[in-house]
Design an enzyme around this catalytic site. Structure first.
Site, mmCIF file in Angstrom:
data_model
loop_
_atom_site.group_PDB
_atom_site.id
_atom_site.type_symbol
_atom_site.label_atom_id
_atom_site.label_comp_id
_atom_site.label_asym_id
_atom_site.label_seq_id
_atom_site.Cartn_x
_atom_site.Cartn_y
_atom_site.Cartn_z
ATOM 1 N N ASN A 144 0.839 -1.191 0.000
ATOM 2 C CA ASN A 144 0.000 0.000 0.000
ATOM 3 C C ASN A 144 0.876 1.245 0.000
ATOM 4 O O ASN A 144 1.981 1.249 0.541
ATOM 5 C CB ASN A 144 -0.986 0.001 1.172
ATOM 6 C CG ASN A 144 -0.336 -0.134 2.538
ATOM 7 O OD1 ASN A 144 0.616 -0.877 2.715
ATOM 8 N ND2 ASN A 144 -0.878 0.579 3.511
ATOM 9 N N ILE A 145 0.384 2.287 -0.662
ATOM 10 C CA ILE A 145 1.110 3.543 -0.791
ATOM 11 C C ILE A 145 0.141 4.678 -0.479
ATOM 12 O O ILE A 145 -0.839 4.879 -1.204
ATOM 13 C CB ILE A 145 1.695 3.703 -2.215
ATOM 14 C CG1 ILE A 145 2.626 2.526 -2.534
ATOM 15 C CG2 ILE A 145 2.404 5.042 -2.352
ATOM 16 C CD1 ILE A 145 3.075 2.462 -3.977
ATOM 17 N N GLU A 146 0.400 5.383 0.615
ATOM 18 C CA GLU A 146 -0.457 6.486 1.028
ATOM 19 C C GLU A 146 0.146 7.817 0.583
ATOM 20 O O GLU A 146 1.358 7.937 0.412
ATOM 21 C CB GLU A 146 -0.599 6.495 2.557
ATOM 22 C CG GLU A 146 -1.258 5.260 3.088
ATOM 23 C CD GLU A 146 -1.265 5.185 4.597
ATOM 24 O OE1 GLU A 146 -1.887 4.244 5.112
ATOM 25 O OE2 GLU A 146 -0.651 6.035 5.273
ATOM 26 N N CYS A 184 -4.110 0.620 -2.484
ATOM 27 C CA CYS A 184 -3.913 -0.594 -1.683
ATOM 28 C C CYS A 184 -2.797 -1.457 -2.260
ATOM 29 O O CYS A 184 -2.416 -1.320 -3.417
ATOM 30 C CB CYS A 184 -5.203 -1.406 -1.652
ATOM 31 S SG CYS A 184 -6.592 -0.553 -0.900
ATOM 32 N N GLU A 236 -2.982 -4.535 -3.095
ATOM 33 C CA GLU A 236 -3.490 -5.328 -4.220
ATOM 34 C C GLU A 236 -3.492 -4.515 -5.511
ATOM 35 O O GLU A 236 -3.221 -5.049 -6.584
ATOM 36 C CB GLU A 236 -4.916 -5.828 -3.924
ATOM 37 C CG GLU A 236 -5.000 -6.757 -2.745
ATOM 38 C CD GLU A 236 -5.229 -6.045 -1.408
ATOM 39 O OE1 GLU A 236 -5.638 -6.726 -0.455
ATOM 40 O OE2 GLU A 236 -4.988 -4.813 -1.306
ATOM 41 N N CYS A 246 -9.913 -5.245 0.829
ATOM 42 C CA CYS A 246 -11.062 -4.355 0.999
ATOM 43 C C CYS A 246 -12.066 -4.611 -0.134
ATOM 44 O O CYS A 246 -11.779 -5.340 -1.088
ATOM 45 C CB CYS A 246 -10.609 -2.898 1.001
ATOM 46 S SG CYS A 246 -10.060 -2.275 -0.611
ATOM 47 N N CYS A 275 -10.781 -3.757 -3.661
ATOM 48 C CA CYS A 275 -9.760 -4.704 -4.130
ATOM 49 C C CYS A 275 -10.356 -6.081 -4.411
ATOM 50 O O CYS A 275 -9.863 -6.790 -5.291
ATOM 51 C CB CYS A 275 -8.618 -4.797 -3.131
ATOM 52 S SG CYS A 275 -7.570 -3.321 -3.206
#
Length: 130
Positions: free
Chosen positions: A41-43, A52, A54, A85, A88
């Site tokens: 995941n990359i915020e 996410c 995935e 989620c 995803c």
């Protein structure tokens, strides 16, 4: 063989960029040809935007030419038996099949194996868009 997929997901989780949620997640998939693709995941600052694990994994998979997805593993640092989620689940359903194995993991390995169809039994079908 599935344990190495868990390891790929766990290694990806270590590369997560999650400064806001502090909730790193990793995912990995294996194609019928044996190729493995992973992602984390990359915020970004406009949290909760970002993507996410995935989504990152599927991006690598698509850019490398795709293939039949045989199994997927998902792991989170702070949650045992994490599941994808809702968004995803739909993304995975678009590229996998209902019988594609989905390994739900904790930090030490696979906790439960289910299928994409069990996780999203009534997913949106893209063929209605044609």
């Amino acid at each position: 063989m599935s344990h190495d997929l868990f390891l790929a997901a766990r290694d990806a989780m270590a590369k997560a960029h999650a400064p806001y949620s502090k909730f790193p997640v990793g995912a990995a998939l294996r194609t019928a040809e044996g190729r493995v693709f992973s992602g984390a995941n990359i915020e970004i600052a406009s949290y909760p935007e970002g993507w996410c694990a995935e989504t990152t994994m599927l991006g690598h998979y698509v850019m490398a030419g795709g293939g039949d997805i045989m199994e997927v593993a998902v792991v989170a640092e702070r949650m045992a038996r994490i599941t994808p989620c809702g968004g995803c689940r739909q993304r995975l359903a678009e590229f996998g099949r209902p019988d594609t194995k989905l390994h739900l993991c904790d930090e030490s390995g696979i906790v439960e194996t289910t299928t994409l169809g069990a996780m999203l039994p009534l997913g949106f079908q893209g063929d209605v868009l044609k």
